[in-house]
Motif scaffolding. Structure first.
Motif, PDB file in Angstrom:
ATOM      1  N   GLY A 140      12.920  -6.637  -0.663  1.00  0.00           N
ATOM      2  CA  GLY A 140      11.667  -6.751  -0.754  1.00  0.00           C
ATOM      3  C   GLY A 140      10.932  -6.617  -0.412  1.00  0.00           C
ATOM      4  N   PRO A 141       9.454  -6.320  -1.007  1.00  0.00           N
ATOM      5  CA  PRO A 141       8.353  -6.720  -0.512  1.00  0.00           C
ATOM      6  C   PRO A 141       8.098  -7.450   0.731  1.00  0.00           C
ATOM      7  N   ALA A 142       7.234  -7.346   2.152  1.00  0.00           N
ATOM      8  CA  ALA A 142       7.322  -8.677   2.368  1.00  0.00           C
ATOM      9  C   ALA A 142       6.201  -8.101   4.512  1.00  0.00           C
ATOM     10  N   ARG A 143       6.238  -8.900   4.474  1.00  0.00           N
ATOM     11  CA  ARG A 143       4.735  -8.557   5.414  1.00  0.00           C
ATOM     12  C   ARG A 143       4.740  -8.354   7.273  1.00  0.00           C
ATOM     13  N   VAL A 144       4.904  -7.564   8.176  1.00  0.00           N
ATOM     14  CA  VAL A 144       4.590  -8.269   8.772  1.00  0.00           C
ATOM     15  C   VAL A 144       3.665  -7.949  10.140  1.00  0.00           C
ATOM     16  N   VAL A 145       2.874  -9.528  10.279  1.00  0.00           N
ATOM     17  CA  VAL A 145       1.317  -9.055  10.833  1.00  0.00           C
ATOM     18  C   VAL A 145       1.733  -8.997  12.315  1.00  0.00           C
ATOM     19  N   VAL A 146       1.013  -8.494  12.606  1.00  0.00           N
ATOM     20  CA  VAL A 146       0.774  -9.179  14.112  1.00  0.00           C
ATOM     21  C   VAL A 146      -0.447  -8.637  14.967  1.00  0.00           C
ATOM     22  N   THR A 147      -1.214 -10.172  16.023  1.00  0.00           N
ATOM     23  CA  THR A 147      -2.024 -10.128  15.992  1.00  0.00           C
ATOM     24  C   THR A 147      -2.775  -9.690  17.260  1.00  0.00           C
ATOM     25  N   GLY A 148      -3.018  -8.224  17.428  1.00  0.00           N
ATOM     26  CA  GLY A 148      -3.432  -7.788  18.185  1.00  0.00           C
ATOM     27  C   GLY A 148      -4.859  -8.106  18.843  1.00  0.00           C
ATOM     28  N   SER A 149      -5.551  -7.102  19.917  1.00  0.00           N
ATOM     29  CA  SER A 149      -7.041  -7.210  20.296  1.00  0.00           C
ATOM     30  C   SER A 149      -7.347  -6.309  20.421  1.00  0.00           C
ATOM     31  N   LYS A 150      -9.262  -6.544  20.155  1.00  0.00           N
ATOM     32  CA  LYS A 150      -9.973  -5.141  20.624  1.00  0.00           C
ATOM     33  C   LYS A 150      -9.994  -4.731  22.759  1.00  0.00           C
ATOM     34  N   GLN A 151      -9.269  -6.373  23.356  1.00  0.00           N
ATOM     35  CA  GLN A 151      -9.367  -5.128  24.811  1.00  0.00           C
ATOM     36  C   GLN A 151      -8.120  -5.069  24.631  1.00  0.00           C
ATOM     37  N   GLY A 152      -7.075  -4.643  23.762  1.00  0.00           N
ATOM     38  CA  GLY A 152      -6.097  -3.705  24.307  1.00  0.00           C
ATOM     39  C   GLY A 152      -6.042  -2.293  23.798  1.00  0.00           C
ATOM     40  N   ILE A 153      -7.312  -2.233  23.170  1.00  0.00           N
ATOM     41  CA  ILE A 153      -7.600  -0.845  23.132  1.00  0.00           C
ATOM     42  C   ILE A 153      -8.351  -0.589  23.820  1.00  0.00           C
ATOM     43  N   TYR A 162      -3.883  -9.622  30.321  1.00  0.00           N
ATOM     44  CA  TYR A 162      -4.363  -9.471  29.227  1.00  0.00           C
ATOM     45  C   TYR A 162      -4.751  -8.169  27.980  1.00  0.00           C
ATOM     46  N   ASN A 163      -5.481  -7.145  28.707  1.00  0.00           N
ATOM     47  CA  ASN A 163      -5.144  -6.023  28.559  1.00  0.00           C
ATOM     48  C   ASN A 163      -3.996  -5.381  27.816  1.00  0.00           C
ATOM     49  N   VAL A 164      -3.017  -5.619  28.991  1.00  0.00           N
ATOM     50  CA  VAL A 164      -1.926  -4.932  29.426  1.00  0.00           C
ATOM     51  C   VAL A 164      -0.814  -5.598  27.788  1.00  0.00           C
ATOM     52  N   ALA A 165      -1.161  -6.735  28.081  1.00  0.00           N
ATOM     53  CA  ALA A 165      -0.255  -7.228  26.789  1.00  0.00           C
ATOM     54  C   ALA A 165      -0.669  -6.821  25.885  1.00  0.00           C
ATOM     55  N   LYS A 166      -1.705  -6.808  25.003  1.00  0.00           N
ATOM     56  CA  LYS A 166      -2.410  -6.970  24.128  1.00  0.00           C
ATOM     57  C   LYS A 166      -2.389  -4.964  24.206  1.00  0.00           C
ATOM     58  N   ALA A 167      -2.365  -4.227  25.033  1.00  0.00           N
ATOM     59  CA  ALA A 167      -2.022  -2.391  24.930  1.00  0.00           C
ATOM     60  C   ALA A 167      -0.780  -2.377  24.091  1.00  0.00           C
ATOM     61  N   GLY A 168       0.542  -3.255  24.463  1.00  0.00           N
ATOM     62  CA  GLY A 168       1.620  -3.298  24.372  1.00  0.00           C
ATOM     63  C   GLY A 168       1.727  -3.190  23.017  1.00  0.00           C
ATOM     64  N   VAL A 169       1.447  -4.298  22.965  1.00  0.00           N
ATOM     65  CA  VAL A 169       1.460  -5.140  21.395  1.00  0.00           C
ATOM     66  C   VAL A 169       0.827  -4.244  20.357  1.00  0.00           C
ATOM     67  N   HIS A 191       1.068  -4.359  10.204  1.00  0.00           N
ATOM     68  CA  HIS A 191      -0.243  -4.590   9.796  1.00  0.00           C
ATOM     69  C   HIS A 191      -0.019  -5.291  11.395  1.00  0.00           C
ATOM     70  N   LEU A 192      -1.698  -4.351  12.319  1.00  0.00           N
ATOM     71  CA  LEU A 192      -1.987  -5.180  13.788  1.00  0.00           C
ATOM     72  C   LEU A 192      -3.539  -5.415  12.968  1.00  0.00           C
ATOM     73  N   LEU A 193      -3.410  -7.087  13.486  1.00  0.00           N
ATOM     74  CA  LEU A 193      -4.671  -7.865  13.241  1.00  0.00           C
ATOM     75  C   LEU A 193      -5.800  -7.604  14.383  1.00  0.00           C
ATOM     76  N   ILE A 194      -6.764  -6.533  14.585  1.00  0.00           N
ATOM     77  CA  ILE A 194      -7.784  -6.849  15.575  1.00  0.00           C
ATOM     78  C   ILE A 194      -8.697  -8.046  15.513  1.00  0.00           C
ATOM     79  N   PRO A 195      -8.706  -9.068  15.655  1.00  0.00           N
ATOM     80  CA  PRO A 195      -9.942 -10.217  15.757  1.00  0.00           C
ATOM     81  C   PRO A 195     -11.040  -9.033  16.440  1.00  0.00           C
ATOM     82  N   GLY A 196     -12.570  -9.619  16.418  1.00  0.00           N
ATOM     83  CA  GLY A 196     -13.895  -9.662  16.673  1.00  0.00           C
ATOM     84  C   GLY A 196     -13.909 -11.256  17.841  1.00  0.00           C
ATOM     85  N   PHE A 197     -15.119 -11.719  17.798  1.00  0.00           N
ATOM     86  CA  PHE A 197     -15.032 -12.417  18.438  1.00  0.00           C
ATOM     87  C   PHE A 197     -14.687 -13.923  18.027  1.00  0.00           C
ATOM     88  N   VAL A 198     -14.091 -14.838  17.850  1.00  0.00           N
ATOM     89  CA  VAL A 198     -13.785 -15.658  16.702  1.00  0.00           C
ATOM     90  C   VAL A 198     -13.445 -17.208  17.655  1.00  0.00           C
TER      91      VAL A 198
END
Length: 285
Positions: A140-153, A162-169, A191-198
């Motif tokens: 059935g349908p389901a979602r996996v959302v992983v919280t990344g970061s612009k710092q990982g990009i 932090y950058n190394v970890a989020k790049a790996g994420v 899905h990869l959630l890439i927040p701004g300044f929160v």
């Protein structure tokens, strides 16, 4: 918005759910009529989050469970998956969101590096590996959302662990979605959630009032839900200071360091500062 389209029929599990974006997501999922498992470290924040989420749950307080856990432990995440499934059944939403940001230096204390990598990278891997096999088997349908970061990009200087970890994420989330889309009949999407300044406890740094530039966690979750419905993998969030167009230019410049054979992090290199400024003025042309 169709609740079933976004979440499917089942429980939402959120790591790091006691505060920030995770807490806002738990509130949203409960208000949409889904059981919610709030996973976080034991303490007052988790206890309060359970009360707050239960207060808005369409299904009542019995549909909200707070489970103390540490995402850095593979055994703890396996136990969380068993507990969530045992109480509520099918997992419709898995949000691997737990994170820390104590700050780090390149040659700084190994404890800082270990904690960031254990939680922000290994914690995401542990979470997905604990839950995903069962989700695939359930169907059935389901979602996996992983919280990344612009710092990982764009990997700005200042907090390399932090950058190394989020790049790996980012790389891990891409691999998860590639795997899922190549499984015959699989209706799970990643899905990869890439927040701004929160403005959260992670970014407050002693401030009490939200800076004008920052979004609230609720705004971020609003944006995430809209983009989930649209089918985005990369959920690139703006904020009140940085519009998407500027993020796109910064990301293109970072990738250009490789293509153009510039020095790494040339955006912050004195020999390339003028070229980067001109690139922004020209809109990347």
């Amino acid at each position: 918005m169709s609740n079933d389209f976004v979440l499917g029929n089942g429980v939402a599990v959120v790591t790091g759910g006691a505060s920030g974006i995770g807490r806002a997501a738990c509130l949203r999922f409960a208000s949409m009529g889904h059981p919610v498992v709030i996973a976080d470290l034991a303490g007052a924040a988790l206890d309060q989050a359970v009360r707050d989420v239960a207060a808005v749950s369409q299904l009542g307080p019995d549909a909200v469970s707070g489970i103390a856990t540490d995402v850095a432990s593979r055994d703890a995440m396996q136990a969380l998956a068993s507990a969530a499934r045992g109480r509520f059944g099918r997992i419709a939403m898995l949000m691997a969101n737990a994170g820390v940001q104590p700050g780090s230096d390149l040659l700084g204390p190994v404890a800082d590096w270990s904690r960031v990598l254990d939680v922000n990278l290994h914690g995401v891997i542990n979470t997905v590996q604990a839950f995903l096999p069962g989700m695939i088997a359930e169907g059935g349908p389901a979602r996996v959302v992983v919280t990344g970061s612009k710092q990982g990009i764009t990997t700005p200087p200042g907090d390399p662990a932090y950058n190394v970890a989020k790049a790996g994420v980012k790389a891990f989330a891409e691999a998860v979605q590639h795997d899922l889309r190549n499984r015959a009949g699989c209706e799970i999407t990643a899905h990869l959630l890439i927040p701004g300044f929160v403005f959260t406890g992670l970014t407050a740094r002693g401030r009490i009032d939200k800076p004008d530039a920052a979004w609230t966690p609720e705004q971020t979750v609003d944006f995430m839900m809209d983009r989930l419905e649209a089918g985005d993998f990369y959920i690139l969030c703006p904020d009140n200071d940085v519009p998407r167009a500027l993020d796109e230019l910064r990301i293109r410049w970072a990738a250009g360091d490789i293509v153009e054979n510039r020095p790494p992090l040339s955006r912050w290199h004195p020999d390339h500062a003028a070229a980067f400024a001109a690139f922004l003025r020209a809109g990347g042309q």
